[in-house]
Write a protein that holds these residues in place. Structure first.
Motif: not given
Length: 661
Positions: A601-605
């Motif tokens: 999720x962090x990488x996606x954001x």
């Protein structure tokens, strides 16, 4: 009539050799830079073509004149004759030459150049030969002189293939540079329409605008050598009055296709210009919709204004391909821009390019391609959008950009049926996937997929909507979850300690975290006035800090740590966010903040290329999986035990030091 001027010109197919000889001679003997050498050569070609068009036969040098020059004697007749021709040439091409432009070549270099070209007819030579010669010549020299103006040829050709232009469609590039998109469109039309009237296409259907006269000359010359007739490359500021631009190219109804790579990063500060653009104004967000205000920005990125101008240049239903920095696709501060695009157009496709795409051309800016269709009524909200990702460019991502070819298992270059090496690229794969998508087929692979318009939120980037990420959220829909912002406070208020400039504090940076053991392992002593500007938040025992900036966010090296008593009262960088006042077990949350679900999720954001970061809003929206209470309790006990064991380990080591002391 002077027999010197009564010359029959011959066709010459080996033009490239002549062009190279002229360029090398000027560069070696006249002390000009590569850029200046190229500019002078292009001037001479314009003079030559003007002379042929007028049938004046004054672009010539006699043996007597050449011998005088070689002996070092002054020869006014040649320089005066060519200078006079140049004055008439400037009058014929007033949009790309200034009245005070002059030829900067020495008499001997001018004589050498005229001699090399005087018996060649550029107008009557084979179109393929002269066009190809000039293209190859430019490929050898233009990058040295003006690398910042050029888009890699595979990217240009890919955009044209995606747009599939037809012979009766008008095409414009409002930031045409040396004409790469226009030439690629022409080649596509010639390849797919064997009866194409090239001169008519160039004179009636291809249009280019550029603010730089030197570079516009190159684009104009490319098209002149293809058509022998009228060209529509104009030196003008594409962001000036829209009606004036349409009038200058006699296309008041607009264009069928826009193909462009606008200038990146340049700031437009002219208030008069900014006020004429919707995107020159600030936009306010109200109830999930953006509205233009009356407030004009003090400055705006040129490429953002170009997006609006390109849409304005299109006819209703017209199509557009534009190269843009990835920030325009993902940065939270530019969500109003993406709202505007959705408001004015139908989004056809978004294609992500590798980081190294533009490195051979002088920049490492990460870019993507946006394909749109003008749709002012904007009534249809139910349509699929194609996403693609290019991973193989067909050239090395270094400053040389040398071609990269497919190899067999023995390391030998693979060749096609005609014996030509096959490039290692997947542009062609994405084009074929897009064609299948247009025919109604469902596409879903590692590098191509589609989503419905209603799934498109405030972002346009490939990674955000990748099948892997959508599958992750689909799985989370089937289990109990909470938002991070709902189960803890996210501290964003600077410490009061920072007001006392003479006090001493301990400072914790991103690099002070042991990413494997969730621990802060170091701090640095500073006086407050010595602290870096990013020093921000005061830590309390029991806090959790997690990184929201830096290249490691969302990776295995993502920094997350529990604040122990040793670091109570320390100040940390704003590259962290401090989590406090937990509504779920803090040790379970600490564990979750290193899980694959959190990291993905962090990488996606992530947004931003130079220093990736995650916004506070996106951090708050991170989904936390909550298993049953027994499982949470089991994980919590193991995490606590791990911290106790590490503390016991430190105590044992310290006791050894004490015994030795």
């Amino acid at each position: 009539m002077n027999p010197l001027f009564d010359i029959q010109l011959s066709k010459e197919d080996n033009l490239l050799k002549r062009f190279e000889e002229i360029h090398d001679y000027i560069y070696a003997n006249d002390g000009l830079s590569p850029q200046q050498t190229l500019e002078e050569f292009v001037k001479i070609l314009f003079i030559k073509i003007f002379d042929e068009n007028e049938n004046s036969n004054k672009f010539t040098i006699s043996a007597e004149e050449w011998n005088l020059l070689k002996s070092g004697k002054i020869n006014q007749s040649l320089t005066e004759r060519i200078s006079n021709l140049f004055e008439h040439t400037k009058q014929a091409y007033t949009d790309i030459f200034d009245s005070d432009d002059r030829i900067k070549l020495t008499p001997i270099a001018l004589g050498f150049t005229v001699n090399k070209l005087q018996n060649i007819s550029l107008l009557n030579s084979s179109q393929d030969a002269k066009g190809l010669a000039f293209q190859k010549f430019l490929s050898h020299h233009e990058k040295d002189g003006r690398g910042q103006f050029f888009t890699p040829e595979p990217v240009i050709d890919f955009c044209v293939e995606m747009m599939q232009p037809k012979p009766d469609e008008t095409i414009i590039d409002p930031a045409c540079g040396s004409g790469g998109f226009l030439m690629s469109a022409l080649k596509f039309l010639q390849k797919n329409n064997l009866e194409l009237n090239t001169s008519k296409s160039v004179s009636s259907h291809l249009f280019g605008l550029d603010i730089n006269k030197s570079i516009a000359r190159i684009a104009k010359m490319k098209l002149l050598l293809e058509s022998n007739g009228k060209t529509n490359v104009i030196c003008t500021n594409s962001l000036e009055d829209l009606d004036s631009i349409k009038l200058s190219v006699s296309q008041k109804d607009g264009f069928n296709i826009v193909l462009t790579n606008p200038p990146f990063g340049a700031k437009i500060t002219n208030t008069s210009t900014l006020s004429k653009f919707d995107l020159g104004h600030k936009w306010s967000n109200y109830d999930k919709e953006y509205h233009k205000t009356k407030v004009v920005y003090p400055n705006q990125n040129a490429e953002i204004l170009f997006i609006e101008r390109c849409i304005q240049l299109l006819k209703e239903g017209g199509r557009m391909a534009i190269v843009l920095p990835n920030g325009n696709f993902e940065n939270p501060s530019l969500e109003y821009l993406r709202y505007y695009i959705k408001l004015k157009t139908k989004i056809l496709a978004i294609v992500n390019l590798p980081q190294e795409t533009f490195i051979p051309f002088g920049t490492g800016v990460k870019t993507s391609l946006l394909f749109l269709e003008k749709d002012t009524p904007n009534l249809n909200k139910q349509y699929p959008i194609f996403f693609g990702r290019v991973t193989k460019l067909g050239y090395h991502g270094n400053k040389n950009g040398t071609p990269l070819y497919q190899k067999d298992k023995y390391g030998q270059t693979i060749k096609d049926s005609s014996g030509q090496p096959i490039l290692e690229e997947d542009f062609s794969v994405i084009v074929e996937d897009y064609k299948k998508f247009q025919n109604g087929n469902v596409i879903e692979s590692d590098n191509a997929f589609s989503i419905n318009y209603n799934e498109l939120n405030g972002r346009f980037d490939f990674d955000f909507y990748s099948p892997e990420n959508r599958k992750l959220f689909s799985n989370l829909d089937n289990v109990k979850t909470v938002r991070l912002g709902d189960i803890c406070d996210i501290v964003k208020i600077k410490s009061k300690k920072l007001k006392d400039h003479n006090s001493t504090v301990e400072y914790v940076e991103l690099s002070d975290i042991n990413t494997h053991s969730y621990e802060i392992i170091n701090s640095t002593t500073y006086q407050v006035h010595e602290l870096p500007s990013r020093a921000s938040y005061e830590l309390q025992e029991g806090d959790i800090i997690t990184a929201i900036a830096g290249n490691s966010i969302g990776t295995r090296k993502h920094a997350t740590a529990l604040v122990t008593k040793d670091f109570e009262g320390n100040i940390c960088t704003n590259g962290f966010r401090v989590l406090r006042n937990f509504k779920i077990d803090s040790y379970y949350l600490l564990y979750f903040l290193k899980s694959e679900v959190f990291l993905k999720q962090m990488f996606m954001y992530r947004t931003g290329a130079a220093i990736p970061n995650v916004s506070d809003n996106d951090l708050s929206n991170i989904i936390i999986h909550l298993p049953n209470d027994n499982y949470i309790d089991e994980i919590s006990k193991k995490m606590m035990k791990a911290f106790e064991l590490r503390q016991e380990s430190r105590n044992q080591i310290e006791s050894i030091h004490l015994e030795l002391a």
